[in-house]
Design a protein around this motif. Structure first.
Motif, PDB file in Angstrom:
ATOM      1  N   PRO A 144       2.238 -12.634 -66.402  1.00  9.26           N
ATOM      2  CA  PRO A 144       3.695 -12.426 -66.282  1.00  9.26           C
ATOM      3  C   PRO A 144       4.170 -11.068 -66.779  1.00  9.26           C
ATOM      4  N   LYS A 145       3.473 -10.473 -67.762  1.00  7.78           N
ATOM      5  CA  LYS A 145       3.915  -9.198 -68.334  1.00  7.78           C
ATOM      6  C   LYS A 145       3.291  -7.990 -67.636  1.00  7.78           C
ATOM      7  N   ARG A 146       2.462  -8.256 -66.622  1.00  9.54           N
ATOM      8  CA  ARG A 146       1.790  -7.190 -65.863  1.00  9.54           C
ATOM      9  C   ARG A 146       0.909  -6.349 -66.780  1.00  9.54           C
ATOM     10  N   GLY A 147       0.652  -5.112 -66.420  1.00  6.82           N
ATOM     11  CA  GLY A 147      -0.207  -4.246 -67.205  1.00  6.82           C
ATOM     12  C   GLY A 147      -1.422  -3.817 -66.415  1.00  6.82           C
ATOM     13  N   LYS A 167      -5.106  -3.672 -64.830  1.00  8.47           N
ATOM     14  CA  LYS A 167      -5.977  -4.729 -64.309  1.00  8.47           C
ATOM     15  C   LYS A 167      -5.188  -5.993 -63.967  1.00  8.47           C
ATOM     16  N   THR A 168      -4.024  -5.792 -63.362  1.00  9.54           N
ATOM     17  CA  THR A 168      -3.261  -6.893 -62.784  1.00  9.54           C
ATOM     18  C   THR A 168      -2.916  -6.516 -61.349  1.00  9.54           C
ATOM     19  N   GLY A 169      -2.556  -7.504 -60.556  1.00  7.95           N
ATOM     20  CA  GLY A 169      -2.190  -7.242 -59.177  1.00  7.95           C
ATOM     21  C   GLY A 169      -1.774  -8.526 -58.489  1.00  7.95           C
ATOM     22  N   PRO A 170      -1.200  -8.413 -57.273  1.00  9.45           N
ATOM     23  CA  PRO A 170      -0.733  -9.601 -56.543  1.00  9.45           C
ATOM     24  C   PRO A 170      -1.909 -10.458 -56.076  1.00  9.45           C
ATOM     25  N   SER A 171      -1.825 -11.730 -56.374  1.00 12.12           N
ATOM     26  CA  SER A 171      -2.913 -12.629 -56.005  1.00 12.12           C
ATOM     27  C   SER A 171      -2.756 -13.120 -54.564  1.00 12.12           C
ATOM     28  N   PRO A 172      -3.783 -13.041 -53.730  1.00 14.55           N
ATOM     29  CA  PRO A 172      -3.703 -13.549 -52.360  1.00 14.55           C
ATOM     30  C   PRO A 172      -3.757 -15.068 -52.287  1.00 14.55           C
ATOM     31  N   VAL A 173      -4.081 -15.737 -53.406  1.00  9.60           N
ATOM     32  CA  VAL A 173      -4.181 -17.200 -53.395  1.00  9.60           C
ATOM     33  C   VAL A 173      -3.060 -17.857 -54.197  1.00  9.60           C
ATOM     34  N   ASP A 174      -2.129 -17.059 -54.736  1.00  8.91           N
ATOM     35  CA  ASP A 174      -1.043 -17.608 -55.547  1.00  8.91           C
ATOM     36  C   ASP A 174       0.285 -16.980 -55.145  1.00  8.91           C
ATOM     37  N   ARG A 175       0.527 -16.940 -53.850  1.00  8.00           N
ATOM     38  CA  ARG A 175       1.798 -16.430 -53.302  1.00  8.00           C
ATOM     39  C   ARG A 175       2.153 -15.053 -53.852  1.00  8.00           C
ATOM     40  N   ALA A 195     -22.220 -12.513 -69.055  1.00  2.00           N
ATOM     41  CA  ALA A 195     -21.314 -11.357 -68.983  1.00  2.00           C
ATOM     42  C   ALA A 195     -20.015 -11.803 -68.350  1.00  2.00           C
ATOM     43  N   VAL A 196     -18.951 -11.063 -68.642  1.00  2.01           N
ATOM     44  CA  VAL A 196     -17.628 -11.357 -68.088  1.00  2.01           C
ATOM     45  C   VAL A 196     -16.904 -10.041 -67.840  1.00  2.01           C
ATOM     46  N   THR A 197     -16.130  -9.969 -66.760  1.00  4.43           N
ATOM     47  CA  THR A 197     -15.323  -8.783 -66.476  1.00  4.43           C
ATOM     48  C   THR A 197     -13.910  -9.213 -66.113  1.00  4.43           C
ATOM     49  N   LEU A 198     -12.988  -8.256 -66.211  1.00  9.17           N
ATOM     50  CA  LEU A 198     -11.577  -8.492 -65.909  1.00  9.17           C
ATOM     51  C   LEU A 198     -11.123  -7.515 -64.845  1.00  9.17           C
ATOM     52  N   THR A 199     -10.430  -8.012 -63.806  1.00 10.28           N
ATOM     53  CA  THR A 199      -9.879  -7.147 -62.765  1.00 10.28           C
ATOM     54  C   THR A 199      -8.478  -7.615 -62.400  1.00 10.28           C
ATOM     55  N   GLY A 200      -7.832  -6.854 -61.539  1.00 15.25           N
ATOM     56  CA  GLY A 200      -6.561  -7.270 -60.996  1.00 15.25           C
ATOM     57  C   GLY A 200      -6.717  -8.482 -60.093  1.00 15.25           C
ATOM     58  N   LEU A 243      -6.287 -17.842 -72.817  1.00 13.24           N
ATOM     59  CA  LEU A 243      -6.962 -17.331 -71.634  1.00 13.24           C
ATOM     60  C   LEU A 243      -6.479 -17.994 -70.342  1.00 13.24           C
ATOM     61  N   ARG A 244      -5.634 -19.016 -70.453  1.00 15.74           N
ATOM     62  CA  ARG A 244      -5.121 -19.672 -69.245  1.00 15.74           C
ATOM     63  C   ARG A 244      -4.099 -18.802 -68.528  1.00 15.74           C
ATOM     64  N   ILE A 245      -3.321 -18.082 -69.316  1.00 14.97           N
ATOM     65  CA  ILE A 245      -2.337 -17.127 -68.795  1.00 14.97           C
ATOM     66  C   ILE A 245      -2.522 -15.838 -69.575  1.00 14.97           C
ATOM     67  N   ARG A 246      -2.540 -14.717 -68.874  1.00 11.33           N
ATOM     68  CA  ARG A 246      -2.703 -13.442 -69.569  1.00 11.33           C
ATOM     69  C   ARG A 246      -1.341 -12.962 -70.052  1.00 11.33           C
ATOM     70  N   TRP A 247      -1.115 -13.067 -71.358  1.00 10.05           N
ATOM     71  CA  TRP A 247       0.134 -12.613 -71.955  1.00 10.05           C
ATOM     72  C   TRP A 247       0.032 -11.185 -72.480  1.00 10.05           C
ATOM     73  N   GLU A 248      -1.172 -10.649 -72.581  1.00  8.87           N
ATOM     74  CA  GLU A 248      -1.363  -9.303 -73.111  1.00  8.87           C
ATOM     75  C   GLU A 248      -1.085  -8.249 -72.040  1.00  8.87           C
ATOM     76  N   ILE A 249      -0.274  -7.270 -72.367  1.00  8.76           N
ATOM     77  CA  ILE A 249      -0.084  -6.139 -71.457  1.00  8.76           C
ATOM     78  C   ILE A 249      -1.335  -5.265 -71.480  1.00  8.76           C
ATOM     79  N   ARG A 250      -1.899  -5.075 -72.654  1.00  9.32           N
ATOM     80  CA  ARG A 250      -3.110  -4.263 -72.779  1.00  9.32           C
ATOM     81  C   ARG A 250      -4.320  -5.055 -72.302  1.00  9.32           C
ATOM     82  N   ASP A 251      -5.063  -4.473 -71.373  1.00 13.75           N
ATOM     83  CA  ASP A 251      -6.225  -5.165 -70.831  1.00 13.75           C
ATOM     84  C   ASP A 251      -7.341  -5.292 -71.859  1.00 13.75           C
TER      85      ASP A 251
END
Length: 273
Positions: free
Chosen positions: A115-118, A120-128, A147-152, A240-248
């Motif tokens: 919700p706060k963007r930042g 490694k965020t972007g519009p999801s094609p599977v969540d409207r 291993a784990v990675t984070l993307t938009g 981790l269910r919702i990303r509240w951090e602006i900083r990736d």
């Protein structure tokens, strides 16, 4: 005897974390307020990870310091590489105990809202087209995160296939060279591209990806479900269910801690730690 709360660090885990923490020398002149004990700060970080509570609402009566103090400690320790080294330490112990199945691995991604963007965020094609991020995870045959990675949220899963493989650290714990590659890699239809099959084979890994355009029931789900279980365990942590951090980097720190806790539980349940 009072039951230990989930976010309180037990002695076994603390023995592994404490040597990894950077030493901060107190100033001789004008030392200021006494620094909060590292173990208490870690409990405050884990409290936020488990509950999803905003930093500013961290209960002072718990004795974990202020939310901002815990946030700074999380940031500083992440920059010092503490969480990555903790994950590698626990993987080495699991490997030494014969608890890592290198015969196969599985990979998948999962979308979470941001919700706060930042970064490694972007519009999801599977969540409207809601703004979000993606957690990409690779696990060994039993579901332990390697291993784990984070993307938009707009990034296709397959774009993180090779970065995930490259992100697997050299896992020690056994005689000989550290292990980094599974023998077989399982994935769903999102990864069905000949280009990536060739890249995976070039790493010495046999790709077993479900084919697009075929009916369900390939049988590969028998091996792929472990990565879905690992993602579910990561998302069991409310932060981790919702990303509240602006900083990736802060969200990535939480991801690495989550992976480490999953490893620690596996190790603890299969040994006398």
């Amino acid at each position: 005897m009072a039951q230990r709360r989930l976010w309180e660090v037990d002695d076994g885990l603390w023995e592994r974390i404490e040597p990894l923490l950077p030493v901060v020398e107190r100033r001789f002149r004008n030392p200021g307020r006494k620094r909060l004990d590292d173990r208490k700060a870690l409990c405050g970080i884990l409290f936020v990870l488990y509950t999803g509570m905003p930093w500013e609402f961290l209960p002072q009566e718990l004795g974990y310091g202020s939310g901002m103090t815990c946030w700074r400690r999380l940031r500083d320790w992440n920059e010092a590489g503490v969480w990555q080294r903790l994950h590698e330490t626990l993987l080495a112990e699991l490997n030494s105990a014969g608890l890592i199945d290198w015969s196969r691995a599985a990979v998948d991604g999962s979308h979470v809202r941001a919700p706060k963007r930042g970064p490694k965020t972007g519009p999801s094609p599977v969540d409207r087209a809601r703004i979000g991020s993606k957690h990409h995870v690779i696990v060994e045959g039993g579901g332990i995160p390697l291993a784990v990675t984070l993307t938009g949220g707009q990034r296709h899963d397959v774009t993180q296939l090779m970065p995930l493989i490259e992100a697997i650290p050299p896992v020690r714990g056994r005689r000989g060279r550290p292990r980094r590659r599974p023998e077989v890699l399982y994935a769903d239809r999102a990864y069905d591209y000949d280009k990536y099959r060739k890249l995976v084979r070039a790493k010495g890994i046999q790709p077993e990806f479900a084919r697009r355009g075929t009916e369900h029931g390939s049988g590969l789900g028998v091996y792929r479900w472990v990565v879905e279980k690992a993602i579910a365990l990561l998302h069991w942590f409310r932060r981790l269910r919702i990303r509240w951090e602006i900083r990736d980097d802060i969200h990535e720190a939480f991801l690495r801690i989550g992976c480490s806790i999953i490893c620690w539980r596996k190790l603890k349940n299969n040994s006398n730690c």
